[in-house]
Design an enzyme around this catalytic site. Structure first.
Site, PDB file in Angstrom:
ATOM      1  N   SER A   7    -126.671 -23.613 -30.599  1.00 61.60           N
ATOM      2  CA  SER A   7    -127.652 -24.537 -30.019  1.00 61.60           C
ATOM      3  C   SER A   7    -127.992 -25.702 -30.947  1.00 61.60           C
ATOM      4  O   SER A   7    -128.555 -26.699 -30.487  1.00 61.60           O
ATOM      5  CB  SER A   7    -128.934 -23.777 -29.661  1.00 61.60           C
ATOM      6  OG  SER A   7    -129.531 -23.234 -30.818  1.00 61.60           O
TER       7      SER A   7
ATOM      8  N   HIS B  14    -134.578 -24.434 -34.561  1.00 61.30           N
ATOM      9  CA  HIS B  14    -134.509 -25.623 -33.720  1.00 61.30           C
ATOM     10  C   HIS B  14    -135.279 -26.776 -34.369  1.00 61.30           C
ATOM     11  O   HIS B  14    -135.984 -26.582 -35.371  1.00 61.30           O
ATOM     12  CB  HIS B  14    -135.060 -25.348 -32.320  1.00 61.30           C
ATOM     13  CG  HIS B  14    -134.063 -24.668 -31.430  1.00 61.30           C
ATOM     14  ND1 HIS B  14    -134.359 -24.258 -30.146  1.00 61.30           N
ATOM     15  CD2 HIS B  14    -132.756 -24.326 -31.623  1.00 61.30           C
ATOM     16  CE1 HIS B  14    -133.288 -23.690 -29.599  1.00 61.30           C
ATOM     17  NE2 HIS B  14    -132.312 -23.720 -30.482  1.00 61.30           N
TER      18      HIS B  14
ATOM     19  N   ASP C 142    -137.664 -26.109 -25.514  1.00 59.70           N
ATOM     20  CA  ASP C 142    -137.726 -24.659 -25.718  1.00 59.70           C
ATOM     21  C   ASP C 142    -138.860 -23.963 -24.980  1.00 59.70           C
ATOM     22  O   ASP C 142    -139.148 -22.795 -25.273  1.00 59.70           O
ATOM     23  CB  ASP C 142    -137.882 -24.357 -27.222  1.00 59.70           C
ATOM     24  CG  ASP C 142    -136.656 -24.740 -28.014  1.00 59.70           C
ATOM     25  OD1 ASP C 142    -135.578 -24.896 -27.412  1.00 59.70           O
ATOM     26  OD2 ASP C 142    -136.772 -24.878 -29.257  1.00 59.70           O
TER      27      ASP C 142
END
Length: 225
Positions: free
Chosen positions: A99, A138, A168
């Site tokens: 990701s 992230h 998210d």
């Protein structure tokens, strides 16, 4: 009377010994003779070799277990030093998905830092969600200051993976739409590419993890060096 009795017994035993010797019989062994045979057997080259071999095996086993204990202790000390220097309870994480590509690939290892300051937009952070055991790596997409100091945990942040189409919110806990500073475990620091692939294999295949631990333990315990 006691002295006379002892003299009579000794005289009788001497007579019996003479009679047996004249008849060609072998006198029964005494306790002193048995102990002497045992000591003599222990003093033979074969007995000394067995004793030395037993002591050698004991010494080798002690050294091997000591080596294993030193390895475990050293690993724990290194981990503790990382915790103290990075100010993070989880100073090392492995990227488990794609990701964050192309910045971080699956299997990359990240050394985190966790300074006491507010997280900024654009920083790559590692955060934990309630009821989720695996932390997420992230980037901070946006945040709301709310006019408060960061230490009161009132700042709101939204994160997103660089390689994801959406933010998210779907990954957060039910009803949660923002992160707070208390959710942040650390910020990405040093990157070591691909070294975490072994961790992914152990995570995906438990039998591989236990097999690897068993093999390493076997070589440490049975090694002669």
């Amino acid at each position: 009377r006691l002295q006379r009795t002892a003299r009579v017994r000794s005289t009788s035993m001497a007579r019996h010994s003479k009679v047996r010797a004249a008849a060609g019989e072998t006198p029964p062994p005494t306790d002193a003779g048995v102990e002497g045979d045992v000591d003599a057997a222990a003093a033979t080259p074969t007995g000394m070799k067995k004793l030395a071999r037993s002591l050698g095996i004991t010494r080798q086993s002690t050294l091997q277990w000591t080596s294993l204990a030193l390895i475990v202790t050293t690993a724990l000390m290194i981990w503790r030093v990382l915790v103290l220097t990075t100010h993070s309870d989880s100073p090392v994480v492995v990227v488990l998905s794609g990701s964050m590509e192309p910045a971080f690939a699956r299997g990359d290892l990240l050394l985190l830092r966790n300074e006491r300051r507010a997280s900024e937009v654009g920083e790559v952070v590692v955060f934990e969600i309630d009821n989720r055991a695996v932390p997420i790596v992230h980037r901070i997409l946006r945040k709301h200051e709310n006019g408060a100091d960061w230490e009161d945990d009132s700042r709101l942040m939204l994160t997103k993976g660089d390689n994801n189409y959406a933010d998210d919110v779907a990954l957060y806990a039910p009803g949660q739409r923002w992160l707070r500073e208390s959710h942040i475990v650390g910020r990405a620091g040093l990157l070591i590419p691909h070294i975490g692939r072994l961790t992914i294999l152990m995570n995906d295949y438990p039998w591989f993890k236990f097999g690897l631990i068993g093999i390493l333990g076997y070589f440490v315990v049975t090694g002669k060096d």
